[in-house]
Design a protein around this motif. Structure first.
Motif, short mmCIF file in Angstrom:
data_model
loop_
_atom_site.label_atom_id
_atom_site.label_comp_id
_atom_site.label_asym_id
_atom_site.label_seq_id
_atom_site.Cartn_x
_atom_site.Cartn_y
_atom_site.Cartn_z
N GLU A 1 0.84 -1.21 0.00
CA GLU A 1 0.00 0.00 0.00
C GLU A 1 0.87 1.25 0.00
OE1 GLU A 1 -3.17 0.46 -0.52
OE2 GLU A 1 -3.55 -1.69 -0.66
N ALA A 2 1.93 1.23 0.78
CA ALA A 2 2.85 2.37 0.82
C ALA A 2 3.53 2.54 -0.54
CB ALA A 2 3.89 2.18 1.92
N ALA A 3 3.94 1.44 -1.16
CA ALA A 3 4.58 1.51 -2.47
C ALA A 3 3.63 2.06 -3.52
CB ALA A 3 5.09 0.12 -2.88
N LYS A 4 2.37 1.65 -3.46
CA LYS A 4 1.39 2.17 -4.41
C LYS A 4 1.20 3.68 -4.23
CE LYS A 4 -2.35 -0.17 -5.23
NZ LYS A 4 -3.55 -1.00 -5.10
N ALA A 5 1.15 4.13 -2.98
CA ALA A 5 1.01 5.56 -2.71
C ALA A 5 2.21 6.32 -3.26
CB ALA A 5 0.84 5.81 -1.21
N ILE A 6 3.39 5.78 -3.07
CA ILE A 6 4.60 6.41 -3.61
C ILE A 6 4.55 6.40 -5.13
CG2 ILE A 6 7.10 6.12 -3.87
CD1 ILE A 6 7.12 5.17 -0.92
N GLY A 7 4.06 5.31 -5.71
CA GLY A 7 3.93 5.23 -7.16
C GLY A 7 3.02 6.31 -7.72
N ARG A 8 1.91 6.57 -7.03
CA ARG A 8 1.01 7.64 -7.46
C ARG A 8 1.71 9.00 -7.40
NH1 ARG A 8 -2.74 4.07 -5.08
NH2 ARG A 8 -2.51 4.99 -3.03
N LEU A 9 2.44 9.24 -6.32
CA LEU A 9 3.17 10.50 -6.19
C LEU A 9 4.25 10.64 -7.26
CD1 LEU A 9 3.50 10.62 -2.30
CD2 LEU A 9 2.08 12.10 -3.74
N LYS A 10 4.93 9.54 -7.57
CA LYS A 10 5.94 9.57 -8.61
C LYS A 10 5.31 9.90 -9.97
CE LYS A 10 9.45 6.49 -6.65
NZ LYS A 10 10.12 5.18 -6.79
N GLN A 11 4.14 9.30 -10.24
CA GLN A 11 3.46 9.59 -11.50
C GLN A 11 3.08 11.06 -11.58
OE1 GLN A 11 0.06 6.98 -11.90
NE2 GLN A 11 1.25 5.46 -13.04
N GLU A 12 2.53 11.59 -10.50
CA GLU A 12 2.12 13.00 -10.48
C GLU A 12 3.31 13.93 -10.68
OE1 GLU A 12 0.18 13.51 -6.71
OE2 GLU A 12 -1.48 12.17 -7.25
N SER A 13 4.46 13.53 -10.20
CA SER A 13 5.67 14.36 -10.28
C SER A 13 6.58 13.98 -11.45
CB SER A 13 6.45 14.25 -8.98
OG SER A 13 5.66 14.64 -7.88
N SER A 14 6.14 13.03 -12.25
CA SER A 14 6.94 12.54 -13.39
C SER A 14 8.32 12.05 -12.94
CB SER A 14 7.08 13.61 -14.46
OG SER A 14 5.81 13.95 -14.96
N LEU A 15 8.36 11.37 -11.82
CA LEU A 15 9.61 10.80 -11.32
C LEU A 15 9.72 9.34 -11.76
CD1 LEU A 15 9.51 12.18 -7.66
CD2 LEU A 15 11.01 12.93 -9.52
N PRO A 16 10.93 8.83 -11.93
CA PRO A 16 11.09 7.44 -12.35
C PRO A 16 10.71 6.47 -11.23
CG PRO A 16 13.23 8.40 -11.84
CD PRO A 16 12.21 9.52 -11.75
N VAL A 17 10.18 5.33 -11.62
CA VAL A 17 9.85 4.29 -10.64
C VAL A 17 11.13 3.66 -10.10
CG1 VAL A 17 8.80 2.00 -10.37
CG2 VAL A 17 7.55 3.82 -11.56
#
Length: 87
Positions: free
Chosen positions: A26-42
């Motif tokens: 769940e924490a990883a998914k939340a970070i993934g959403r934030l990365k997408q919003e910020s255009s950061l690499p996974v």
């Protein structure tokens, strides 16, 4: 303790591990959403190295540090896949 007692103990521990891994997911998914919003690499190799160092320092044994890192490499692979599709 008998083998059946140890197996019951392992089953209980496995249930705890599953709950914790799902919390981590769940924490990883939340970070993934934030990365997408910020255009950061996974994929962040430096962050992964920090995680591996942390689990090495946290490891009391009997698993070797290499064995613990092997386990976490697989966990991180799965979490990285979740971050690519966090929804």
């Amino acid at each position: 303790m008998e083998i059946s007692d140890w197996r019951q103990k392992i089953d209980e521990l496995d249930e705890q591990i599953v709950r914790l891994i799902n919390q981590r997911a769940e924490a990883a998914k939340a970070i993934g959403r934030l990365k997408q919003e910020s255009s950061l690499p996974v994929y962040e190799p430096k962050r992964e190295q920090v995680v591996f160092e942390h689990v090495r320092r946290s490891n009391p044994g009997p698993l070797s540090d290499n064995e613990v890192v092997d386990i976490f490499e697989r966990i991180i692979d799965v979490m990285r896949a979740l971050q690519k599709n966090p929804d």
